[in-house]
Scaffold this motif. Sequence first.
Motif, PDB file in Angstrom:
ATOM      1  N   UNK A  10       1.329 -13.675  -0.928  1.00 50.89           N
ATOM      2  CA  UNK A  10       0.600 -14.717  -0.207  1.00 50.89           C
ATOM      3  C   UNK A  10       0.990 -14.677   1.265  1.00 50.89           C
ATOM      4  N   UNK A  11      -0.020 -14.705   2.137  1.00 49.29           N
ATOM      5  CA  UNK A  11       0.304 -14.691   3.567  1.00 49.29           C
ATOM      6  C   UNK A  11       0.389 -16.120   4.115  1.00 49.29           C
ATOM      7  N   UNK A  12       0.649 -16.213   5.410  1.00 48.21           N
ATOM      8  CA  UNK A  12       0.867 -17.511   6.060  1.00 48.21           C
ATOM      9  C   UNK A  12      -0.392 -18.369   6.123  1.00 48.21           C
ATOM     10  N   UNK A  13      -1.527 -17.806   5.780  1.00 50.03           N
ATOM     11  CA  UNK A  13      -2.768 -18.581   5.717  1.00 50.03           C
ATOM     12  C   UNK A  13      -3.044 -19.088   4.298  1.00 50.03           C
ATOM     13  N   UNK A  14      -2.186 -18.653   3.346  1.00 50.51           N
ATOM     14  CA  UNK A  14      -2.392 -19.005   1.951  1.00 50.51           C
ATOM     15  C   UNK A  14      -3.288 -18.023   1.222  1.00 50.51           C
ATOM     16  N   UNK A  15      -3.665 -16.918   1.880  1.00 51.35           N
ATOM     17  CA  UNK A  15      -4.515 -15.897   1.273  1.00 51.35           C
ATOM     18  C   UNK A  15      -3.670 -14.860   0.550  1.00 51.35           C
ATOM     19  N   UNK A  16      -4.192 -14.343  -0.557  1.00 53.75           N
ATOM     20  CA  UNK A  16      -3.518 -13.244  -1.230  1.00 53.75           C
ATOM     21  C   UNK A  16      -3.830 -11.955  -0.485  1.00 53.75           C
ATOM     22  N   UNK A  17      -2.779 -11.208  -0.178  1.00 54.53           N
ATOM     23  CA  UNK A  17      -2.912  -9.928   0.514  1.00 54.53           C
ATOM     24  C   UNK A  17      -2.259  -8.870  -0.361  1.00 54.53           C
ATOM     25  N   UNK A  18      -2.979  -7.791  -0.599  1.00 56.79           N
ATOM     26  CA  UNK A  18      -2.444  -6.707  -1.413  1.00 56.79           C
ATOM     27  C   UNK A  18      -2.320  -5.446  -0.564  1.00 56.79           C
ATOM     28  N   UNK A  19      -1.589  -4.513  -1.085  1.00 56.68           N
ATOM     29  CA  UNK A  19      -1.503  -3.221  -0.409  1.00 56.68           C
ATOM     30  C   UNK A  19      -2.896  -2.619  -0.301  1.00 56.68           C
ATOM     31  N   UNK A  20      -3.689  -2.816  -1.326  1.00 53.58           N
ATOM     32  CA  UNK A  20      -5.057  -2.297  -1.321  1.00 53.58           C
ATOM     33  C   UNK A  20      -5.867  -2.868  -0.149  1.00 53.58           C
ATOM     34  N   UNK A  21      -5.617  -4.128   0.212  1.00 53.89           N
ATOM     35  CA  UNK A  21      -6.307  -4.736   1.359  1.00 53.89           C
ATOM     36  C   UNK A  21      -5.972  -4.025   2.666  1.00 53.89           C
ATOM     37  N   UNK A  22      -4.817  -3.380   2.715  1.00 55.18           N
ATOM     38  CA  UNK A  22      -4.366  -2.706   3.927  1.00 55.18           C
ATOM     39  C   UNK A  22      -4.754  -1.231   3.958  1.00 55.18           C
ATOM     40  N   UNK A  23      -5.175  -0.681   2.808  1.00 59.58           N
ATOM     41  CA  UNK A  23      -5.547   0.733   2.751  1.00 59.58           C
ATOM     42  C   UNK A  23      -6.628   1.041   3.768  1.00 59.58           C
ATOM     43  N   UNK A  24      -6.494   2.192   4.414  1.00 60.38           N
ATOM     44  CA  UNK A  24      -7.455   2.621   5.423  1.00 60.38           C
ATOM     45  C   UNK A  24      -7.100   2.173   6.830  1.00 60.38           C
ATOM     46  N   UNK A  25      -6.041   1.369   6.960  1.00 61.43           N
ATOM     47  CA  UNK A  25      -5.621   0.841   8.262  1.00 61.43           C
ATOM     48  C   UNK A  25      -4.134   1.074   8.449  1.00 61.43           C
TER      49      UNK A  25
END
Length: 185
Positions: free
Chosen positions: A30-45
């Motif tokens: 969970x990030x500081x906005x309360x959103x779930x963030x996964x490694x997959x969300x970061x793929x490509x960047x």
Amino acid sequence: MKWKWMALVSALVLFLGACGTDAVEDFTYTDHRGDEISKEDLDGTPWIATFVFTNCETVCPPMTFNLADLQGEIEAAGLTDYKIVAFSVDPKADTPEKIQEYLSYYPIPDESKWHVLTGYSQDEIAEFATDNFKTLVKNDPNSNQVIHGTSFYLVDQEGAVVGNYDGYENVPTGEIIEAIKELEE
């Protein structure tokens, strides 16, 4: 004398391991906005990773200032395809709301690029830091502080750690920017 050699070899193994090309394991936090963030969300960047916590009395405030300054330089270089991911090393205390308040004290050029993560156990982040970034995360038995490394790590588009840089005193901003440019090519 024998312990000096052992210490030197251990330090070398940790240093070389952090510069390897092993992929960061999958995660969803969970990030500081309360959103779930996964490694997959970061793929490509490409992303810059580090470890901090909001109650830190020593290295985290300068590291967070340095990260904000680095982001300003990245933006000034015209780079836009990147993220900044900081893992809290005190997840029990660091709620999304507390992290948001912490970030409000820093001159962050584009907060939308940041994900300060929490939502795991202390043991989990200690193991994650060791396994993926070859860095230490350990509670200080004599205080409410957490002992942790002070590096900034560059992670490529495939999720591999490709760079390990000082994030505390002598941040090699130009070197990091050049490495990000190379990843974009």
